[in-house]
Design a protein around this motif. Sequence first.
Motif, PDB file in Angstrom:
ATOM      1  N   GLN A  37       0.864  -1.239  -0.199  1.00  0.00           N
ATOM      2  CA  GLN A  37       0.048   0.096  -0.118  1.00  0.00           C
ATOM      3  C   GLN A  37       0.937   1.351  -0.070  1.00  0.00           C
ATOM      4  O   GLN A  37       0.546   2.137  -0.767  1.00  0.00           O
ATOM      5  N   ILE A  38       2.060   1.238   0.743  1.00  0.00           N
ATOM      6  CA  ILE A  38       3.103   2.380   0.700  1.00  0.00           C
ATOM      7  C   ILE A  38       3.483   2.275  -0.910  1.00  0.00           C
ATOM      8  O   ILE A  38       3.539   3.714  -0.985  1.00  0.00           O
ATOM      9  N   GLN A  39       3.909   1.402  -1.325  1.00  0.00           N
ATOM     10  CA  GLN A  39       4.173   1.495  -2.845  1.00  0.00           C
ATOM     11  C   GLN A  39       3.460   2.308  -3.659  1.00  0.00           C
ATOM     12  O   GLN A  39       3.520   3.094  -4.522  1.00  0.00           O
ATOM     13  N   LYS A  40       1.929   1.883  -3.423  1.00  0.00           N
ATOM     14  CA  LYS A  40       0.897   2.511  -4.167  1.00  0.00           C
ATOM     15  C   LYS A  40       0.751   3.759  -3.937  1.00  0.00           C
ATOM     16  O   LYS A  40       0.561   4.733  -4.635  1.00  0.00           O
ATOM     17  N   TYR A  41       0.965   4.405  -2.572  1.00  0.00           N
ATOM     18  CA  TYR A  41       0.823   5.754  -2.117  1.00  0.00           C
ATOM     19  C   TYR A  41       1.912   6.537  -2.754  1.00  0.00           C
ATOM     20  O   TYR A  41       1.735   7.670  -3.318  1.00  0.00           O
ATOM     21  N   GLU A  42       3.134   5.854  -2.828  1.00  0.00           N
ATOM     22  CA  GLU A  42       4.361   6.614  -3.386  1.00  0.00           C
ATOM     23  C   GLU A  42       4.440   6.882  -4.864  1.00  0.00           C
ATOM     24  O   GLU A  42       4.754   7.782  -5.245  1.00  0.00           O
ATOM     25  N   THR A  43       3.710   5.897  -5.593  1.00  0.00           N
ATOM     26  CA  THR A  43       3.490   6.149  -6.948  1.00  0.00           C
ATOM     27  C   THR A  43       2.408   6.929  -7.470  1.00  0.00           C
ATOM     28  O   THR A  43       2.354   7.534  -8.612  1.00  0.00           O
ATOM     29  N   GLY A  44       1.463   7.266  -6.470  1.00  0.00           N
ATOM     30  CA  GLY A  44       0.149   8.061  -6.771  1.00  0.00           C
ATOM     31  C   GLY A  44      -0.805   7.359  -7.327  1.00  0.00           C
ATOM     32  O   GLY A  44      -1.927   7.581  -7.604  1.00  0.00           O
ATOM     33  N   ALA A  45      -0.453   5.874  -7.466  1.00  0.00           N
ATOM     34  CA  ALA A  45      -1.550   4.922  -8.005  1.00  0.00           C
ATOM     35  C   ALA A  45      -2.760   4.922  -6.756  1.00  0.00           C
ATOM     36  O   ALA A  45      -3.811   4.788  -7.502  1.00  0.00           O
ATOM     37  N   ASN A  46      -2.693   4.909  -5.662  1.00  0.00           N
ATOM     38  CA  ASN A  46      -3.661   4.912  -4.933  1.00  0.00           C
ATOM     39  C   ASN A  46      -3.669   6.382  -4.028  1.00  0.00           C
ATOM     40  O   ASN A  46      -2.618   7.000  -3.621  1.00  0.00           O
ATOM     41  N   ARG A  47      -4.672   6.915  -3.632  1.00  0.00           N
ATOM     42  CA  ARG A  47      -5.050   8.235  -2.807  1.00  0.00           C
ATOM     43  C   ARG A  47      -4.605   8.073  -1.684  1.00  0.00           C
ATOM     44  O   ARG A  47      -5.275   6.953  -1.100  1.00  0.00           O
TER      45      ARG A  47
END
Length: 115
Positions: A37-47
């Motif tokens: 989830q941190i990965q997704k936050y860092e790429t902007g894939a997830n808000r």
Amino acid sequence: MTHQVDAHVGKRIRHRRWMTGMTQQQLAESVGIKFQQIQKYETGANRVSASRLWDIAAAMGVGIGFFFEGLEGAGEMVQDPTHNKEALDLVRIYYSIPEEQRRKLFDLARVLGAA
């Protein structure tokens, strides 16, 4: 499509995490989520929700405003030195120097900058 603000907040999370020497796993554990989830936050894939951003800010020792620094107007970004890998490397190295030597280095940099 990733919103520019989400991408900016994600980059700021990544930069702060990197500057503090924290891994994605460590950050995830401190806020009670999986590192993916941190990965997704860092790429902007997830808000990042407001409450999660609050938890992340607390875990990394910054205020929530830190993640929005560098944003201006309707999505235009201002140049931020934390987007520069060389500047980030320099800051990390600087803080690894013992405090007394770091002060001397800071004084030297101040003199050179004024020249």
